[in-house]
Design an enzyme around this catalytic site. Structure first.
Site, PDB file in Angstrom:
ATOM      1  N   ASP A  39       0.843  -1.195   0.000  1.00 23.39           N
ATOM      2  CA  ASP A  39       0.000   0.000   0.000  1.00 23.39           C
ATOM      3  C   ASP A  39       0.876   1.242   0.000  1.00 23.39           C
ATOM      4  O   ASP A  39       1.997   1.223   0.520  1.00 23.39           O
ATOM      5  CB  ASP A  39      -0.905   0.007   1.241  1.00 23.39           C
ATOM      6  CG  ASP A  39      -2.187   0.802   1.025  1.00 23.39           C
ATOM      7  OD1 ASP A  39      -2.096   2.022   0.809  1.00 23.39           O
ATOM      8  OD2 ASP A  39      -3.274   0.200   1.081  1.00 23.39           O
ATOM      9  N   ASP A  65       3.933   2.439  -4.801  1.00 30.58           N
ATOM     10  CA  ASP A  65       3.108   3.426  -5.491  1.00 30.58           C
ATOM     11  C   ASP A  65       2.675   2.814  -6.823  1.00 30.58           C
ATOM     12  O   ASP A  65       3.520   2.510  -7.678  1.00 30.58           O
ATOM     13  CB  ASP A  65       3.914   4.704  -5.711  1.00 30.58           C
ATOM     14  CG  ASP A  65       3.124   5.819  -6.383  1.00 30.58           C
ATOM     15  OD1 ASP A  65       2.023   5.552  -6.918  1.00 30.58           O
ATOM     16  OD2 ASP A  65       3.615   6.966  -6.384  1.00 30.58           O
ATOM     17  N   TYR A 162     -12.714   6.773 -13.503  1.00 33.28           N
ATOM     18  CA  TYR A 162     -12.697   5.588 -12.651  1.00 33.28           C
ATOM     19  C   TYR A 162     -13.446   4.420 -13.286  1.00 33.28           C
ATOM     20  O   TYR A 162     -12.937   3.297 -13.367  1.00 33.28           O
ATOM     21  CB  TYR A 162     -13.300   5.924 -11.292  1.00 33.28           C
ATOM     22  CG  TYR A 162     -13.396   4.747 -10.353  1.00 33.28           C
ATOM     23  CD1 TYR A 162     -12.278   4.301  -9.656  1.00 33.28           C
ATOM     24  CD2 TYR A 162     -14.601   4.075 -10.159  1.00 33.28           C
ATOM     25  CE1 TYR A 162     -12.352   3.207  -8.796  1.00 33.28           C
ATOM     26  CE2 TYR A 162     -14.688   2.986  -9.303  1.00 33.28           C
ATOM     27  CZ  TYR A 162     -13.565   2.559  -8.623  1.00 33.28           C
ATOM     28  OH  TYR A 162     -13.653   1.478  -7.770  1.00 33.28           O
ATOM     29  N   THR A 197     -17.403   0.133   3.362  1.00 32.66           N
ATOM     30  CA  THR A 197     -16.099   0.270   3.991  1.00 32.66           C
ATOM     31  C   THR A 197     -16.189   1.353   5.071  1.00 32.66           C
ATOM     32  O   THR A 197     -17.145   2.134   5.103  1.00 32.66           O
ATOM     33  CB  THR A 197     -15.041   0.679   2.961  1.00 32.66           C
ATOM     34  OG1 THR A 197     -15.392   1.976   2.439  1.00 32.66           O
ATOM     35  CG2 THR A 197     -14.976  -0.317   1.808  1.00 32.66           C
TER      36      THR A 197
END
Length: 271
Positions: A39, A65, A162, A197
């Site tokens: 991450d 990254d 997205y 989440t």
């Protein structure tokens, strides 16, 4: 041994410190795998790794990254150095920052820099992750699970970058399955719907959530642990006859015609 067990497997979960990624890392560990939590949020990844495995023998946290090729290559190399192999790659990481969300709307207003940033991370980065992991996965007859989105199946009036990037990953999934399944590497994708989440629960307006809940075939939106169950199934030998598939895990959101909930209310249908 159950076909769902993952004893002896080494799994990389990108975006592993987040909601779905963290739940997936936790469940993979419970099923017997050793885990790399990869991450960009290094402190969150390390905190989760310590929570899951205080001794550090089964879980490693590695910063990377997704938009940086050298960073991806270094992370893959560090994962192999740490655990000796890769059996499972969960491509879960994606660029969905607050700055991007503010401008990722329709084509008329789309800034080129935002489009490029999303595609650099979500498409180019996931391709590089896959490319760098494939030689290791061929050795172990491993598995790739890509996390896409139910919005990749539908037109939407916003999130152009997205949603189209996630649609591109569906084709990546099928192409990798076509090119590498005969070499022992299965590749599938999970397409979650809106998932509760911690970030969604904290920041997504309740009235908007209600609209989405009304269009599901359950009485609630999905939770990260439920998406993790699908990912871990696809990563296991229980799914050994499945490759090149996209599994919608969206509480039935994309399975029915538009306006079903409003029509049901008009005719007095049950539920």
């Amino acid at each position: 041994m159950s076909a769902f067990d993952l004893d002896g497997n080494v799994a990389i979960v990108t975006g592993g410190a987040g909601g779905i990624g963290g739940a997936t890392a936790r469940l993979l560990l419970e099923r017997g795998a050793q885990i790399v939590i990869a991450d960009i949020a290094e402190e969150k990844a390390q905190a989760l790794a310590r929570e899951l495995d205080s001794e550090g023998s089964q879980v490693a946290a590695l910063r990377f990254d997704l938009s940086d090729e050298a960073s991806i290559q270094s992370m893959i190399a560090a994962a192999v150095q740490r655990f000796g192999r890769i059996d499972i790659l969960v491509n879960n990481a994606a660029l969905l920052s607050g700055e991007i969300q503010q401008v990722d709307r329709d084509v008329e207003t789309m800034p080129t820099w935002a489009w490029d940033a999303v595609y650099t991370a979500n498409c180019r980065g996931t391709m590089i992750m896959t490319r760098e992991a494939i030689p290791h996965l061929c050795k172990t007859r491993g598995v790739i699970v890509n996390v896409v989105s139910s919005l990749a199946f539908q037109g939407h009036f916003m999130q152009l970058a997205y949603t189209t990037s996630k649609a591109a990953l569906i084709q990546l999934t099928r192409s990798v399955a076509a090119s590498h399944s005969r070499r022992g590497v299965r590749c599938n994708a999970v397409a979650p719907g809106m998932t509760l989440t911690p970030i969604v629960e904290a920041h997504f307006p309740l009235d908007m959530r209600k609209v989405l809940e009304d269009e599901t075939l359950r009485d609630q939106l999905g939770r990260p642990e439920e998406i993790a169950e699908v990912i871990c199934f696809l990563a296991s030998d229980a799914a050994r006859n499945i490759t090149g598939e996209i599994v919608a895990a969206d509480s039935g959101f994309t399975s029915h015609f538009p306006a079903m909930s409003r029509l049901a209310a008009v005719v007095g249908a049950p539920g």
